[in-house]
Design an enzyme around this catalytic site. Structure first.
Site, PDB file in Angstrom:
ATOM      1  N   ASN A 161     -23.240 -21.415  40.423  1.00 61.18           N
ATOM      2  CA  ASN A 161     -23.758 -20.846  41.662  1.00 61.18           C
ATOM      3  C   ASN A 161     -23.656 -19.328  41.644  1.00 61.18           C
ATOM      4  OD1 ASN A 161     -21.151 -19.897  43.195  1.00 61.18           O
ATOM      5  ND2 ASN A 161     -20.660 -21.877  42.324  1.00 61.18           N
TER       6      ASN A 161
ATOM      7  N   LYS B 192      -8.690 -19.568  48.296  1.00 60.22           N
ATOM      8  CA  LYS B 192      -9.331 -18.253  48.260  1.00 60.22           C
ATOM      9  C   LYS B 192     -10.254 -18.074  49.449  1.00 60.22           C
ATOM     10  CE  LYS B 192     -12.582 -17.034  45.135  1.00 60.22           C
ATOM     11  NZ  LYS B 192     -13.132 -16.704  43.779  1.00 60.22           N
TER      12      LYS B 192
ATOM     13  N   LYS C  82     -13.147 -15.113  51.319  1.00 53.54           N
ATOM     14  CA  LYS C  82     -13.982 -13.935  51.116  1.00 53.54           C
ATOM     15  C   LYS C  82     -13.529 -12.798  52.029  1.00 53.54           C
ATOM     16  CE  LYS C  82     -16.579 -16.083  48.171  1.00 53.54           C
ATOM     17  NZ  LYS C  82     -16.544 -15.708  46.739  1.00 53.54           N
TER      18      LYS C  82
ATOM     19  N   ASP D 150     -11.442 -12.216  47.778  1.00 55.34           N
ATOM     20  CA  ASP D 150     -12.577 -11.900  46.899  1.00 55.34           C
ATOM     21  C   ASP D 150     -13.590 -11.060  47.661  1.00 55.34           C
ATOM     22  OD1 ASP D 150     -14.693 -11.854  45.136  1.00 55.34           O
ATOM     23  OD2 ASP D 150     -15.066 -14.016  45.193  1.00 55.34           O
TER      24      ASP D 150
ATOM     25  N   GLU E 210      -9.750  -9.733  44.227  1.00 55.29           N
ATOM     26  CA  GLU E 210     -10.827  -9.992  43.269  1.00 55.29           C
ATOM     27  C   GLU E 210     -12.053  -9.114  43.476  1.00 55.29           C
ATOM     28  OE1 GLU E 210     -13.839 -13.733  42.202  1.00 55.29           O
ATOM     29  OE2 GLU E 210     -11.873 -14.138  43.090  1.00 55.29           O
TER      30      GLU E 210
ATOM     31  N   GLU F  99     -16.419 -12.236  36.600  1.00 47.90           N
ATOM     32  CA  GLU F  99     -17.381 -13.325  36.734  1.00 47.90           C
ATOM     33  C   GLU F  99     -18.818 -12.849  36.600  1.00 47.90           C
ATOM     34  OE1 GLU F  99     -18.570 -14.274  41.214  1.00 47.90           O
ATOM     35  OE2 GLU F  99     -16.410 -14.387  40.953  1.00 47.90           O
TER      36      GLU F  99
ATOM     37  N   ASP G 268     -17.434 -16.502  33.045  1.00 49.45           N
ATOM     38  CA  ASP G 268     -17.976 -17.847  33.263  1.00 49.45           C
ATOM     39  C   ASP G 268     -18.969 -18.143  32.149  1.00 49.45           C
ATOM     40  OD1 ASP G 268     -19.355 -20.123  34.092  1.00 49.45           O
ATOM     41  OD2 ASP G 268     -19.662 -19.422  36.140  1.00 49.45           O
TER      42      ASP G 268
ATOM     43  N   HIS H  83     -14.782 -18.389  36.708  1.00 51.04           N
ATOM     44  CA  HIS H  83     -15.599 -18.623  37.892  1.00 51.04           C
ATOM     45  C   HIS H  83     -16.470 -19.856  37.669  1.00 51.04           C
ATOM     46  CE1 HIS H  83     -19.743 -18.145  39.540  1.00 51.04           C
ATOM     47  NE2 HIS H  83     -19.130 -17.795  40.644  1.00 51.04           N
TER      48      HIS H  83
ATOM     49  N   GLU I 282     -11.703 -22.367  38.583  1.00 49.37           N
ATOM     50  CA  GLU I 282     -12.082 -22.363  39.996  1.00 49.37           C
ATOM     51  C   GLU I 282     -12.564 -23.748  40.411  1.00 49.37           C
ATOM     52  OE1 GLU I 282     -14.414 -19.281  42.936  1.00 49.37           O
ATOM     53  OE2 GLU I 282     -15.305 -19.655  40.972  1.00 49.37           O
TER      54      GLU I 282
END
Length: 388
Positions: A53, A181, A183, A212, A238, A264, A291, A321, A340
């Site tokens: 994603n 986690k 945002k 993040d 992050e 990532e 990733d 990620h 993750e």
């Protein structure tokens, strides 16, 4: 032995959530099936893959450049020297034919997605879990099937309040996660701190919060957040700034001495190397999130791990990620620090085989051939529609 067909389908994984930079209302991914002429139980061996994603489906690039290069190549030239399996490194080289170095962009996602399906097929041809194959070929021969995972969530979405945010985080803890986690950067600093305080009120001893920013901040904002976040014992801070602004990342170390994480959105070994050279990252405390599904696949990831070794970094500082089973297998087979997880998002492509449960922050990989997609019913149903 040969690849007889490669199919791609662009599918929606849209959601009304957003991070500090993008919303996911129109998000897509590419689903790939690599069909071979190798037969098992009367059926052809098929490898599956998809991209993570945050980057969109790459069907056009695959269909116009990378799939034709594989199918037009001499099939014998894509096999191992012994001729008993597909060789992912040779197939990768075929895909990269007539490509210039640098400018990695979205082609790294297209190649990485096909590469995932190739490795799934290779492990199935050997009738081994991918993590076992990787441990035998590139590790110490003994995989660690128990892998640390953390729950990625805490996105911004319409109607969210602090009560709903706390309920979300409680649900992760109740399912066995010990690290969650959220945002940051999609609201004001003061509001983000209030959200952090709400989540910390839910967590117990031994449980941690990571935050993040998704590359949102300029240097001044990143420093302001760093100073404010220093009051907390966070798992990590992050991707504060643009992923390629290594000077920002290095400067921020002067204002934040706790663990940071990034990587990532670096899609090649060369970009990863520049982060290690110039980003001020510390191998004793910081985390790397490259990733493979976005960065040319496992063939390139092996180059990245070798680069890290040469620069004094352990593979155990990598927590990729993406939340997919490909990285879980790499973690188990090659000693990464974890992976993750998206417990409630981007389904059916994220998550684990159905029988796998999170226990005290870890999952134990089952003994399934290939990447293990067949163990996740809702996912393999979608994959088999593509290959039918």
């Amino acid at each position: 032995m040969k690849i007889v067909e490669i199919r791609e389908k662009t599918v929606a994984i849209s959601s009304p959530i957003r991070n500090a930079y993008i919303d996911f209302s129109k998000m897509t991914l590419s689903l790939v099936a690599v069909i071979t002429d190798v037969m098992r139980d009367g059926m052809p061996v098929i490898g599956y893959g998809f991209n993570s994603n945050g980057r969109y489906g790459q069907g056009t690039l695959m269909r116009e450049r990378f799939i034709p290069r594989i199918l037009e190549a001499d099939s014998q030239a894509l096999l191992t020297d012994a001729g008993d399996n597909l060789d992912p490194h040779k197939i990768w080289a075929a895909m990269f034919t007539n490509e210039k170095p640098g400018g990695h962009g979205e082609r790294s996602v297209a190649i990485g997605t096909i590469d995932m399906a190739i490795w799934d097929a290779v492990a199935k041809i050997e009738d081994k879990p991918l993590f076992q194959l990787l441990a035998e070929r590139y590790g110490n021969g003994q995989p660690d099937r128990k892998v640390f995972v953390y729950a990625a969530g805490g996105y911004y979405y319409p109607g969210q309040d602090h009560s709903k945010l706390k309920d979300e985080m409680r649900s992760y803890i109740d399912r066995g996660y010990t690290v969650v986690k959220k945002k940051i950067g999609g609201a004001s600093l003061d509001e983000d701190l209030r959200r952090i305080d709400s989540i910390l009120g839910v967590l117990q001893d031994g449980q941690k919060l990571a935050v993040d920013a998704n590359g949102r901040f300029d240097l001044d904002t990143a420093i302001a957040y760093a100073k404010a976040l220093s009051q907390y014992d966070l798992f990590w801070y992050e991707e504060p700034g643009d992923p390629l602004d290594f000077e920002l990342q290095a400067t921020l170390r002067n204002y934040y001495d706790r663990p940071m994480a990034t990587g990532e959105d670096l899609f090649s070994m060369q970009d990863a190397r520049n982060l290690i050279r110039y980003g001020g990252m510390h191998p004793d405390r910081d985390w790397l999130q490259f990733d493979c599904a976005l960065s040319y696949g496992l063939v390139e990831y092996l180059r990245t791990l070798e680069m890290l070794r040469q620069h004094g970094w352990s593979a155990s500082r990598c927590i990729p990620h993406g939340g997919h089973q490909m990285s879980l297998n790499i973690a188990a087979g090659l000693g990464l620090g974890g992976n993750e997880s998206y417990p409630d998002l981007f389904q059916p492509y994220g998550g684990f085989p159905d029988a796998v449960k999170v226990e005290e922050g870890y999952v134990t990989l089952p003994d399934l051939p290939g990447i293990g997609f067949e163990g996740k019913r809702d996912l393999i149903e979608e994959m088999r529609k593509l290959s039918a």
